[in-house]
Design a protein around this motif. Structure first.
Motif, mmCIF file in Angstrom:
data_model
loop_
_atom_site.group_PDB
_atom_site.id
_atom_site.type_symbol
_atom_site.label_atom_id
_atom_site.label_comp_id
_atom_site.label_asym_id
_atom_site.label_seq_id
_atom_site.Cartn_x
_atom_site.Cartn_y
_atom_site.Cartn_z
ATOM 1 N N VAL A 33 0.783 -1.237 0.025
ATOM 2 C CA VAL A 33 0.002 0.033 0.021
ATOM 3 C C VAL A 33 0.850 1.281 0.034
ATOM 4 O O VAL A 33 0.653 2.156 -0.611
ATOM 5 C CB VAL A 33 -1.213 0.132 1.150
ATOM 6 N N ASP A 34 1.863 1.301 0.967
ATOM 7 C CA ASP A 34 2.533 2.214 1.001
ATOM 8 C C ASP A 34 3.499 2.511 -0.132
ATOM 9 O O ASP A 34 3.630 3.555 -0.748
ATOM 10 C CB ASP A 34 3.626 2.504 2.482
ATOM 11 N N GLY A 35 4.231 1.404 -0.711
ATOM 12 C CA GLY A 35 5.214 1.622 -1.576
ATOM 13 C C GLY A 35 4.288 1.918 -3.187
ATOM 14 O O GLY A 35 4.972 2.639 -3.752
ATOM 15 N N LEU A 36 3.356 1.281 -3.220
ATOM 16 C CA LEU A 36 2.650 1.448 -4.609
ATOM 17 C C LEU A 36 1.889 2.856 -4.520
ATOM 18 O O LEU A 36 2.063 3.875 -5.485
ATOM 19 C CB LEU A 36 1.525 0.705 -4.789
ATOM 20 N N ALA A 37 1.444 3.678 -3.231
ATOM 21 C CA ALA A 37 1.088 4.927 -3.132
ATOM 22 C C ALA A 37 2.375 5.818 -3.499
ATOM 23 O O ALA A 37 2.005 6.889 -4.061
ATOM 24 C CB ALA A 37 0.479 5.097 -1.894
ATOM 25 N N ALA A 38 3.224 5.587 -3.000
ATOM 26 C CA ALA A 38 4.338 6.491 -3.255
ATOM 27 C C ALA A 38 4.595 6.590 -4.811
ATOM 28 O O ALA A 38 5.104 7.660 -5.109
ATOM 29 C CB ALA A 38 5.656 6.102 -2.356
ATOM 30 N N ALA A 39 4.710 5.373 -5.085
ATOM 31 C CA ALA A 39 5.109 5.127 -6.756
ATOM 32 C C ALA A 39 4.100 5.899 -7.683
ATOM 33 O O ALA A 39 4.810 6.477 -8.708
ATOM 34 C CB ALA A 39 5.216 3.754 -7.050
ATOM 35 N N LEU A 40 2.772 5.878 -7.343
ATOM 36 C CA LEU A 40 1.941 6.455 -8.262
ATOM 37 C C LEU A 40 2.152 8.136 -8.323
ATOM 38 O O LEU A 40 1.764 8.809 -9.061
ATOM 39 C CB LEU A 40 0.593 6.252 -7.655
ATOM 40 N N GLY A 41 2.791 8.481 -7.041
ATOM 41 C CA GLY A 41 3.067 10.140 -7.084
ATOM 42 C C GLY A 41 4.528 10.332 -7.517
ATOM 43 O O GLY A 41 4.907 11.608 -7.494
ATOM 44 N N ASP A 42 5.320 9.333 -7.997
ATOM 45 C CA ASP A 42 6.708 9.581 -8.516
ATOM 46 C C ASP A 42 7.239 8.784 -9.594
ATOM 47 O O ASP A 42 7.272 7.345 -9.447
ATOM 48 C CB ASP A 42 7.594 9.375 -7.273
ATOM 49 N N ALA A 43 6.988 9.145 -10.848
ATOM 50 C CA ALA A 43 7.257 8.545 -11.940
ATOM 51 C C ALA A 43 8.452 7.678 -12.005
ATOM 52 O O ALA A 43 8.681 6.466 -12.346
ATOM 53 C CB ALA A 43 7.426 9.453 -13.276
ATOM 54 N N GLY A 44 9.549 8.357 -11.405
ATOM 55 C CA GLY A 44 10.850 7.537 -11.370
ATOM 56 C C GLY A 44 10.887 6.266 -10.277
ATOM 57 O O GLY A 44 11.407 5.157 -10.847
ATOM 58 N N LEU A 45 10.283 6.348 -9.406
ATOM 59 C CA LEU A 45 9.980 5.238 -8.477
ATOM 60 C C LEU A 45 8.988 4.424 -8.992
ATOM 61 O O LEU A 45 9.367 3.308 -8.950
ATOM 62 C CB LEU A 45 9.218 5.715 -7.221
ATOM 63 N N LEU A 46 7.940 4.792 -9.738
ATOM 64 C CA LEU A 46 7.218 3.743 -10.802
ATOM 65 C C LEU A 46 7.936 3.029 -11.505
ATOM 66 O O LEU A 46 7.632 1.624 -11.572
ATOM 67 C CB LEU A 46 6.020 4.325 -11.256
ATOM 68 N N ALA A 47 8.800 3.651 -12.266
ATOM 69 C CA ALA A 47 9.762 2.825 -13.464
ATOM 70 C C ALA A 47 10.492 2.059 -12.553
ATOM 71 O O ALA A 47 10.741 0.816 -13.002
ATOM 72 C CB ALA A 47 10.603 4.072 -13.988
ATOM 73 N N HIS A 48 11.023 2.355 -11.517
ATOM 74 C CA HIS A 48 11.883 1.392 -10.485
ATOM 75 C C HIS A 48 11.055 0.024 -10.017
ATOM 76 O O HIS A 48 11.512 -0.833 -10.396
ATOM 77 C CB HIS A 48 12.369 2.285 -9.377
ATOM 78 N N VAL A 49 9.773 0.357 -9.504
ATOM 79 C CA VAL A 49 9.091 -0.735 -9.169
ATOM 80 C C VAL A 49 8.787 -1.792 -10.405
ATOM 81 O O VAL A 49 8.789 -2.836 -10.291
ATOM 82 C CB VAL A 49 7.879 -0.291 -8.506
#
Length: 126
Positions: A33-49
């Motif tokens: 929940v926390d990781g995906l919520a953060a990723a949805l707000g950060d394109a770089g993190l989403l690409a990393h995930v």
């Protein structure tokens, strides 16, 4: 008002708990929940995930496993067990990182588990 039929329904009518889905639910509560919520707000993190998710899919296929609830749960369980043996347990629900920058610096095992959660969520397994 009560429903006598439900109050006295035999226990066998209760849905069976699927251990694989239960483990995926637990991982979602602990880091997903926390990781995906953060990723949805950060394109770089989403690409990393997303890169970690591709590696999870490859690992499952290379092991002859399906990318389904059982395969994802087995993978997540092995990652969590290895992390625990190394003294890096998976955080309890509500204690994972919140910011995108913290997740970008997160340890490998946490990113893999967030990726497992992303795959499970997108496949409708949760």
């Amino acid at each position: 008002m009560t429903n006598e039929f439900l109050a006295f329904a035999p226990l066998s009518t209760a849905p069976a708990v699927d251990p694989a889905r239960a483990l995926l639910d637990e991982m979602m509560a602990r880091v997903g929940v926390d990781g995906l919520a953060a990723a949805l707000g950060d394109a770089g993190l989403l690409a990393h995930v997303d890169q970690h998710a591709a590696a999870v899919r490859d690992a499952l296929r290379n092991a002859g496993r399906d990318v389904d609830a059982e395969g994802l749960a087995a993978y997540a369980k092995s990652i969590a067990a290895a992390a625990d043996r190394m003294g890096r347990p998976v955080p309890q629900p509500g204690h994972a990182y919140l910011s995108g920058s913290a997740w970008l610096a997160a340890e490998w095992h946490l990113m893999r588990l967030v990726a497992v959660c992303m795959i499970a969520e997108s496949a409708g397994l949760l």
